[in-house]
Write an enzyme that holds these catalytic residues in place. Sequence first.
Site, PDB file in Angstrom:
ATOM      1  CB  SER A 176      -8.991   5.651  35.668  1.00 36.66           C
ATOM      2  OG  SER A 176      -9.291   6.056  34.472  1.00 36.66           O
ATOM      3  NE  ARG A 177     -13.818  -0.690  36.447  1.00 36.08           N
ATOM      4  CZ  ARG A 177     -14.692  -0.194  37.360  1.00 36.08           C
ATOM      5  NH1 ARG A 177     -15.491   0.724  36.886  1.00 36.08           N
ATOM      6  NH2 ARG A 177     -14.970  -0.387  38.400  1.00 36.08           N
ATOM      7  CB  VAL A 178     -11.946   4.437  29.536  1.00 37.36           C
ATOM      8  CG1 VAL A 178     -12.809   3.326  29.212  1.00 37.36           C
ATOM      9  CG2 VAL A 178     -12.577   5.463  30.282  1.00 37.36           C
ATOM     10  CG  ASP A 219     -16.550   4.665  32.473  1.00 44.59           C
ATOM     11  OD1 ASP A 219     -17.128   3.863  32.093  1.00 44.59           O
ATOM     12  OD2 ASP A 219     -16.695   6.146  31.860  1.00 44.59           O
TER      13      ASP A 219
END
Length: 504
Positions: free
Chosen positions: A365-367, A340
């Site tokens: 950081s995607r989440v 992620d």
Amino acid sequence: MNKEEISRIEERVRKKLNAVQLDCAAMPAGRVRFSGDGVIKIDGLRNAKYGELLDVGGVAQAIVLGLNENDVDAIVLSEEDKASAGMIVKATGRIVEVPVGKKLLGRVVNPLGVPIDGLGQIKGALRRPIEAAAPEIVDRGKVDAPLQTGILAIDAMVPIGRGQRELIIGDRRTGKTSVAVDAILNQKGKDVLCVYVAVGQKASSVAAILHTLREYGAMDYTVIVCSTAKDSAPLQYIAPYSGCAIAEEFMYAGKDVLIVYDDLSKHAVAYRAMSLLLKRPPGREAYPGDVFYLHSRLLERAAKLSEEKGGGSITALPIVETMAGDISAYVPTNIISITDGQIYLESDLFHAGIRPAVNVGLSVSRVGSSAQIAGMKKVSGKLRLDLSQYRELAVFAQFGSDLDGNTVARLEQGKRTTETLKQDIHATLAVEKQIVLLYVTMKELLKDVPVEKIVAFNAEFLTYLELHYPDILQSIRETGDISMDIGITIEDAVTECKKTFGKE
Ligand code: ATP
Ligand code: MG
């Protein structure tokens, strides 16, 4: 063709089929035809399953890794090569299991769960198969709690959430392991259990990590699964799965777990060695075709469980080593696509003294940002943009000496921000201190402090706050937010601290 003929043919086919089944049933065991480099080929054994544990002559264990038309490929798990041609092999119907549970905390085990720290056997522990299906989508919850690494640059700009998979990627000696170890150190008192999996590392490096973890009291909540470069490829291959099984036991008991895989490049290399010995066709960079599956099935097991399932989580920090900064090589791109986000550490920055050497532009950081606490969101929002603008300006500024006031101001500010983000190894910062430092940076309160003194000033300022304004730090810690009043008090405190700075 009339009915009779059809039924006659049917009869014949059925007889043949029955004969085939009988043939299978008559082969519960097989015989080793070839053995070498930890790999065996077995004749017979037609009822074996992929991943099944085999008993080789009662002296060694092996895992099935290939089912061919006439034989079965397997890898031997015992440390010395005990299997030899001619031995009888039996299928056990099980897969490899490791001891799991609280008894492992504080211990160093090999990938089979055998302790190697000289502290005695692990008795009466539960066991868990090293391969397991990842939690289903309906059993997963939303990533909503932060996993603080204690590293300012990461918590501010590439925040990690509990249950997330964040890759740490960079060339050799860029501080990858240090970032992961510091993240473990920072979990002290936060009710997060940690698993550090060493794959193909030098024994001395693992010993050094163990020493650090013990020194900082982190072994109380940590398990080390260790396979060194000296171990056979099969042992290195199963190490991450064993570590994951240990983490899963905690997760399903409702705990938050942090697991570090150091590193998956070496894991892929071990798998490649085994595959080539098994004569599988080599693909890109000589890796076998299923190298993607190797890591996807591992990293899919990291998850945040829903409240109904206990709400536990596994946060995974896989590490990948690149060659000359090439993140588009086969294994790095595969893993980037599974995780992620990534923290990209750069050699040039590291050698320029910017440590941790996080390349802000290439790290994402995607989440995690949805899991950041309110106070951190407020002070870190603009940071990323400011830094990348500064880097761009800095390149241009090299060419001309005639800069306008605004540009000079932004360059000066950028330099100060860069200094603030520098952090020594193992000097993790609590989140309230991070927020204070970022607030000071955001408000540009340090314009009159020379760039080379910023690091020292920040350290002194934090001590000053602890001494004179402990309630500020406490309030940020408890509310997770930074109010206007607190902001104003911090500004006053900076002015006061500047008066005494460097005078003692
Ligand atoms: P390898 O490729 O050998 O696995 P690595 O990328 O894991 O290396 P580390 O072993 O973590 O890198 O760090 C390399 C060296 O840099 C170590 O000597 C470590 O002490 C030093 N180092 C790492 N981070 C920092 C830091 N923030 N400040 C100062 N020194 C650091
Ligand atoms: Mg390392």
